[in-house]
Design an enzyme around this catalytic site. Structure first.
Site, PDB file in Angstrom:
ATOM      1  N   CYS A 153       0.801  -1.219   0.000  1.00  0.00           N
ATOM      2  CA  CYS A 153       0.000   0.000   0.000  1.00  0.00           C
ATOM      3  C   CYS A 153       0.835   1.271   0.000  1.00  0.00           C
ATOM      4  CB  CYS A 153      -0.970  -0.041   1.171  1.00  0.00           C
ATOM      5  SG  CYS A 153      -1.918  -1.567   1.136  1.00  0.00           S
ATOM      6  N   GLU A 203      -0.016   5.110  13.240  1.00  0.00           N
ATOM      7  CA  GLU A 203       0.224   6.345  12.487  1.00  0.00           C
ATOM      8  C   GLU A 203       0.189   7.568  13.401  1.00  0.00           C
ATOM      9  OE1 GLU A 203      -2.152   6.863   8.950  1.00  0.00           O
ATOM     10  OE2 GLU A 203      -0.918   8.559   8.326  1.00  0.00           O
ATOM     11  N   PHE A 223       1.904  -3.369   3.982  1.00  0.00           N
ATOM     12  CA  PHE A 223       2.249  -4.661   4.580  1.00  0.00           C
ATOM     13  C   PHE A 223       3.651  -5.040   4.111  1.00  0.00           C
ATOM     14  CE2 PHE A 223      -2.486  -6.133   4.676  1.00  0.00           C
ATOM     15  CZ  PHE A 223      -2.685  -5.377   5.810  1.00  0.00           C
ATOM     16  N   HIS A 250      -2.316   8.213   5.904  1.00  0.00           N
ATOM     17  CA  HIS A 250      -2.573   6.886   5.332  1.00  0.00           C
ATOM     18  C   HIS A 250      -3.957   6.457   5.825  1.00  0.00           C
ATOM     19  CE1 HIS A 250      -1.661   3.103   3.485  1.00  0.00           C
ATOM     20  NE2 HIS A 250      -1.679   2.426   4.608  1.00  0.00           N
ATOM     21  N   HIS A 274      -9.748   1.826   0.488  1.00  0.00           N
ATOM     22  CA  HIS A 274      -8.306   1.663   0.366  1.00  0.00           C
ATOM     23  C   HIS A 274      -7.970   1.051  -0.991  1.00  0.00           C
ATOM     24  CE1 HIS A 274      -4.212   1.214   1.143  1.00  0.00           C
ATOM     25  NE2 HIS A 274      -4.203   0.496   2.246  1.00  0.00           N
ATOM     26  N   LYS A 334      -9.272   7.935   2.439  1.00  0.00           N
ATOM     27  CA  LYS A 334      -9.838   6.580   2.411  1.00  0.00           C
ATOM     28  C   LYS A 334     -11.243   6.530   3.023  1.00  0.00           C
ATOM     29  CE  LYS A 334      -5.383   4.194   2.327  1.00  0.00           C
ATOM     30  NZ  LYS A 334      -4.426   5.316   2.538  1.00  0.00           N
TER      31      LYS A 334
END
Lengths: 82, 400
Positions: free
Chosen positions: B152, B298, B388, B287, B324, B319
Site C-alpha cells: 500500500c 500512524e 504490509f 494513510h 483503500h 480513504k
C-alpha cells in the site's frame, strides 16, 4: 478432419481476429497482419482457438512466417488435412 | 533541482472518472463506497481505449491509462500519438502497484483449473510492472522505467522514485502514479482472513468504532517535470513534490510498529529531504486506513516525527471517501492533496462523528477547513503511505 472446409476456416479466422480487436472494416483474406495490427500475441491466441476447434497445432516457426489472413487459412487447411 | 514540478494530475476512483469527480466528491462529503467496497462504477475502459487496447490491458492498467491521459492532457502533452515536449529518452515512467493484475491472474488460474487454455496475454497483463510498460508504450516514453512494489506504499514510492530520478538528472520528466484493481474474491478472502477488512463495510479512519479498511480500486497519474524546464516551456505548475522519505519497520509481516517509530522515520526523512521543519507542515493527508492498528501506529508516528506541532496540523484521510486502493492509494492521495493545497483547504475525514480519544490529532470533521495563512510561501502537506511488509513512505508536497 476431412470435414474442414476452407470457407469454415476462413470464417473462423476472420471472426477470431475481429474478436481479438482487429477492425472489422479492414478484415479480408488478403489483409496483412501488419495492416491489421495483429502481432505475435494475437497469433498465439488465434492458434489456441484453432487448436480448440480443429485440433491443429500451429507451432511458433510456422506462425512467424504468416503474413496475411490467407496465409493463416492455407496453413490451417493444410494441417487439418494431414 | 531539489523539487519536482507537478504539471498534470489524473485519477479514476470510486468517486468517478477524473480528478474533479474525486476532489468535488471528497470535499462535498460524498462517499464512493457502495455495498462495502470502492469500485470505479463510472469507468468504462472503451471511453479511453480501443476495444483491442482494452482487452490487452488488465483493469489495473486500464485505470492507470485513463488517469495518465487526463494528467498528460493537463500538462499540455496532448493525446497519445502527439509529440512529447522532451526527447523521449529523457522521459521516465514509474508506476506503483501493490499486487499487479489480480483479475487477470485469478481468471487465468480458474481457466487452467477448468482445463481451458491460459491466455498468451496472462503474464504480460498480470505482472506488477505491466501498467508502467503500458503507459510507456502508449506514449512512447523511452527513459528510465520500472514498477514499484511495496504493497500500500507503492504509489508513494513511485512518486519518490520519480523525484529521485529527476534529481539525478537522468530525465526531464517522469510519468508516475499508482494503480490497483483487486476487487476479486481471493483478495477479499485473504484480507478478511487476516482481519484487515472492515466486517461492517464502513470506512471510518480514526473513529472509535473503526473496524478495518474497505477494499477499493483506482488509479492516479502525475506528470513530474524539472521545474526550470517546465517553466521554460510555459507549463502551468500545479504544485511540487518537495521531498520524500521511506523506511522499513522490520517488525512484523503485516503489523506496523505499535509506537509508529518505523513510519516516523519515513516522515522525518521526508522533512529533511524537502528541507523543511515540522512547523512548516500545514496539512497531513494520512494513510488512515481505518484499521485499529494502522491508525494507532500512524498517530504515534506523527507525534514522534512532528513533535508538539502535530496538534496544530489538520489531518484527514481520503480513504474515508473511497476506501483503500492499496498500491494506488499514495498516488491518488497525492493528486487529491495537490488539489487541496491549490484551494488552501484541508478536506475532511468522512464518517468521523466520534474520533478515537486515543488518537490525539487535529482531525478535520464534517467539512473542509481553510489552511492557516502562510505568509510568503505556498502551503505544504505531507502524504503518508504504509504497506504490509513494513514499507513506509512519506511525500512532502508543496502548493504553487
Amino acid at each position: 478432419m476431412s470435414t474442414v472446409t476452407r470457407e469454415d476456416v476462413e470464417a473462423l479466422v476472420l471472426s477470431s481476429l475481429e474478436e481479438l480487436g482487429a477492425e472489422a472494416d479492414a478484415l479480408s483474406p488478403t489483409a496483412t497482419f501488419e495492416d491489421l495490427d495483429v502481432d505475435s500475441l494475437d497469433l498465439a491466441e488465434l492458434s489456441q482457438i484453432v487448436e480448440e476447434k480443429y485440433a491443429v497445432k500451429l507451432q511458433g516457426e510456422d506462425v512467424a512466417k504468416l503474413r496475411t489472413v490467407e496465409d493463416a487459412v492455407n496453413l490451417i487447411v493444410e494441417r487439418a488435412a494431414q | 533541482m531539489t523539487a519536482a514540478a507537478i504539471t498534470g494530475i489524473g485519477a479514476v476512483t470510486p468517486l468517478g472518472v477524473g480528478v474533479d469527480a474525486l476532489y468535488a466528491g471528497w470535499t462535498g462529503g460524498r462517499s464512493g463506497i457502495v455495498d462495502g467496497q470502492g469500485a470505479c462504477l463510472d469507468f468504462e475502459p472503451t471511453d479511453f481505449l480501443t476495444r483491442k487496447e482494452a482487452r490487452r490491458a488488465d483493469r489495473s492498467s486500464q485505470l492507470l491509462l485513463a488517469a495518465a491521459d487526463e494528467a498528460l492532457a493537463q500538462a499540455g502533452w496532448g493525446a497519445p500519438g502527439d509529440e512529447l515536449p522532451y526527447a523521449p529518452e529523457r522521459v521516465g515512467s514509474i508506476i506503483g502497484s501493490g499486487i499487479g493484475g489480480f483479475i487477470t491472474l485469478t481468471e487465468n488460474h480458474k481457466a487452467m483449473l477448468e482445463g481451458l487454455p491460459v491466455s498468451p496475454l496472462a503474464i504480460p497483463l498480470l505482472m506488477a510492472n505491466g501498467p508502467t510498460g503500458q503507459v510507456a508504450l502508449r506514449r512512447g516514453l523511452l527513459g528510465p522505467s520500472w514498477g514499484t512494489v511495496s504493497a500500500c506504499a507503492a504509489g508513494a514510492h513511485a512518486i519518490a522514485s520519480a523525484l529521485r530520478e529527476l534529481r539525478a538528472g537522468t530525465v526531464d520528466a517522469v510519468v508516475t502514479g499508482g494503480t490497483e484493481a483487486a476487487l476479486v474474491d481471493l483478495a477479499r478472502a485473504g484480507f478478511t482472513a487476516m482481519t484487515a477488512l472492515s466486517p461492517t463495510g464502513q470506512s471510518r479512519p480514526f473513529h472509535v468504532d473503526r473496524d478495518g479498511f474497505v477494499l477499493a480500486e483506482g488509479g492516479a497519474a502525475l506528470v513530474l517535470e524539472d521545474p526550470e524546464k517546465a517553466k521554460a516551456r510555459g507549463a502551468e505548475i500545479l504544485g511540487y513534490v518537495l521531498g520524500a522519505g521511506s523506511s522499513q519497520d522490520a517488525h512484523h509481516l503485516s503489523a506496523p510498529t505499535p509506537d509508529g517509530s518505523g513510519a516516523s522515520r519515513a516522515v522525518t526523512q521526508s522533512l529533511a529531504d524537502a528541507g523543511i521543519a515540522a512547523t512548516d507542515v500545514d496539512y497531513i493527508n494520512a494513510h488512515g486506513t481505518g484499521t485499529p492498528l494502522n491508525d494507532r501506529s500512524e498517530t504515534g508516528a506523527m507525534h514522534l516525527a512532528l513533535g508538539s506541532h502535530i496538534t496544530q496540523i489538520p489531518i484527514s484521510s481520503l480513504k474515508s471517501a473511497i476506501g483503500h486502493t492499496l498500491g494506488a492509494a499514495g498516488a491518488i492521495e497525492a493528486v487529491a492533496t495537490i488539489r487541496a493545497l491549490r484551494d488552501r483547504v484541508a478536506p475532511p475525514t468522512l464518517n468521523l462523528d466520534q474520533p478515537d480519544p486515543e488518537l490525539d490529532l487535529l482531525h478535520v470533521q464534517g467539512a473542509p477547513v481553510p489552511l492557516r495563512e502562510t505568509n510568503g510561501r505556498a502551503p505544504i502537506a505531507l502524504s503518508t503511505s504504509f504497506g504490509f511488509g513494513g514499507h513506509n513512505a512519506c511525500i512532502a508536497l508543496g502548493g504553487s
